[in-house]
Scaffold this motif. Sequence first.
Motif, PDB file in Angstrom:
ATOM      1  N   LEU A  51      64.703  22.736  78.766  1.00 40.46           N
ATOM      2  CA  LEU A  51      64.715  23.771  79.797  1.00 40.46           C
ATOM      3  C   LEU A  51      65.235  25.097  79.232  1.00 40.46           C
ATOM      4  CD1 LEU A  51      65.921  21.843  82.976  1.00 40.46           C
ATOM      5  CD2 LEU A  51      63.599  22.583  82.394  1.00 40.46           C
ATOM      6  N   ARG A  52      66.212  25.032  78.338  1.00 43.30           N
ATOM      7  CA  ARG A  52      66.697  26.264  77.695  1.00 43.30           C
ATOM      8  C   ARG A  52      65.614  26.874  76.802  1.00 43.30           C
ATOM      9  NH1 ARG A  52      71.377  23.198  77.203  1.00 43.30           N
ATOM     10  NH2 ARG A  52      70.953  22.772  75.006  1.00 43.30           N
ATOM     11  N   CYS A  53      64.838  26.007  76.150  1.00 40.31           N
ATOM     12  CA  CYS A  53      63.734  26.503  75.314  1.00 40.31           C
ATOM     13  C   CYS A  53      62.706  27.252  76.158  1.00 40.31           C
ATOM     14  CB  CYS A  53      63.044  25.350  74.582  1.00 40.31           C
ATOM     15  SG  CYS A  53      64.006  24.649  73.243  1.00 40.31           S
ATOM     16  N   CYS A  54      62.496  26.815  77.370  1.00 41.87           N
ATOM     17  CA  CYS A  54      61.531  27.466  78.261  1.00 41.87           C
ATOM     18  C   CYS A  54      61.884  28.925  78.507  1.00 41.87           C
ATOM     19  CB  CYS A  54      61.441  26.731  79.596  1.00 41.87           C
ATOM     20  SG  CYS A  54      60.546  25.189  79.511  1.00 41.87           S
ATOM     21  N   ARG A  55      63.151  29.236  78.481  1.00 43.19           N
ATOM     22  CA  ARG A  55      63.585  30.617  78.723  1.00 43.19           C
ATOM     23  C   ARG A  55      63.069  31.577  77.664  1.00 43.19           C
ATOM     24  NH1 ARG A  55      69.871  29.280  79.635  1.00 43.19           N
ATOM     25  NH2 ARG A  55      69.616  27.862  81.392  1.00 43.19           N
ATOM     26  N   GLN A  56      62.702  31.060  76.497  1.00 42.81           N
ATOM     27  CA  GLN A  56      62.219  31.909  75.410  1.00 42.81           C
ATOM     28  C   GLN A  56      60.729  32.207  75.517  1.00 42.81           C
ATOM     29  OE1 GLN A  56      63.271  30.251  71.649  1.00 42.81           O
ATOM     30  NE2 GLN A  56      65.465  30.322  72.063  1.00 42.81           N
ATOM     31  N   ASP A 102      56.886  28.634  68.708  1.00 45.73           N
ATOM     32  CA  ASP A 102      56.328  29.345  67.564  1.00 45.73           C
ATOM     33  C   ASP A 102      54.935  29.870  67.893  1.00 45.73           C
ATOM     34  OD1 ASP A 102      56.602  30.215  64.858  1.00 45.73           O
ATOM     35  OD2 ASP A 102      55.166  28.667  64.282  1.00 45.73           O
ATOM     36  N   LYS A 103      54.152  29.073  68.559  1.00 43.47           N
ATOM     37  CA  LYS A 103      52.787  29.439  68.934  1.00 43.47           C
ATOM     38  C   LYS A 103      52.787  30.676  69.835  1.00 43.47           C
ATOM     39  CE  LYS A 103      48.968  27.719  71.729  1.00 43.47           C
ATOM     40  NZ  LYS A 103      48.469  26.572  72.490  1.00 43.47           N
ATOM     41  N   TYR A 104      53.608  30.686  70.844  1.00 47.71           N
ATOM     42  CA  TYR A 104      53.599  31.773  71.806  1.00 47.71           C
ATOM     43  C   TYR A 104      54.361  33.002  71.339  1.00 47.71           C
ATOM     44  CZ  TYR A 104      51.297  28.770  75.163  1.00 47.71           C
ATOM     45  OH  TYR A 104      50.392  27.964  75.777  1.00 47.71           O
ATOM     46  N   THR A 105      55.343  32.841  70.500  1.00 49.15           N
ATOM     47  CA  THR A 105      56.089  34.011  70.038  1.00 49.15           C
ATOM     48  C   THR A 105      55.365  34.730  68.912  1.00 49.15           C
ATOM     49  OG1 THR A 105      57.453  32.633  68.604  1.00 49.15           O
ATOM     50  CG2 THR A 105      58.341  33.168  70.780  1.00 49.15           C
ATOM     51  N   LYS A 106      54.498  34.046  68.176  1.00 46.81           N
ATOM     52  CA  LYS A 106      53.736  34.697  67.106  1.00 46.81           C
ATOM     53  C   LYS A 106      52.555  35.500  67.646  1.00 46.81           C
ATOM     54  CE  LYS A 106      54.865  31.974  63.093  1.00 46.81           C
ATOM     55  NZ  LYS A 106      54.373  31.178  61.989  1.00 46.81           N
ATOM     56  N   LYS A 107      52.155  35.266  68.903  1.00 46.96           N
ATOM     57  CA  LYS A 107      51.025  35.988  69.483  1.00 46.96           C
ATOM     58  C   LYS A 107      51.371  37.412  69.846  1.00 46.96           C
ATOM     59  CE  LYS A 107      48.161  32.320  71.283  1.00 46.96           C
ATOM     60  NZ  LYS A 107      47.481  31.792  72.449  1.00 46.96           N
TER      61      LYS A 107
END
Length: 108
Positions: A51-56, A102-107
């Motif tokens: 759930l904390r990861c979702c915040r990113q 990684d997938k969504y932050t690299k976009k």
Amino acid sequence: MMDTVSCLWLIGDLYGVHVSAVSELFNQEGMPPLAGAELVHTPLQLYRYLLRCCRQLPSTAMQQHYRHAIRQGYNSHSDEDDPERTQMIIQRAIADADWILDKYTKKK
């Protein structure tokens, strides 16, 4: 309680990624998405970590989608008793979360 293996398979299913591919990627990259991933040992700790990861994630819609999926997976696998299987799920879930972030932050 949800075991680790179930969490990992859940994340792989949610994101359409084969768990072994995510695990290989995690082993190559080496870094978990958030500090403290090495401290996750129980299903509840994994649930909170995910759930904390979702915040990113970049958008609110993505965050809501993945939070919902994590809750569903946790509830559906709450009866897992095998500690070895639980640890395997935890490791895979962390790897899958890393891949997704990684997938969504690299976009960007």
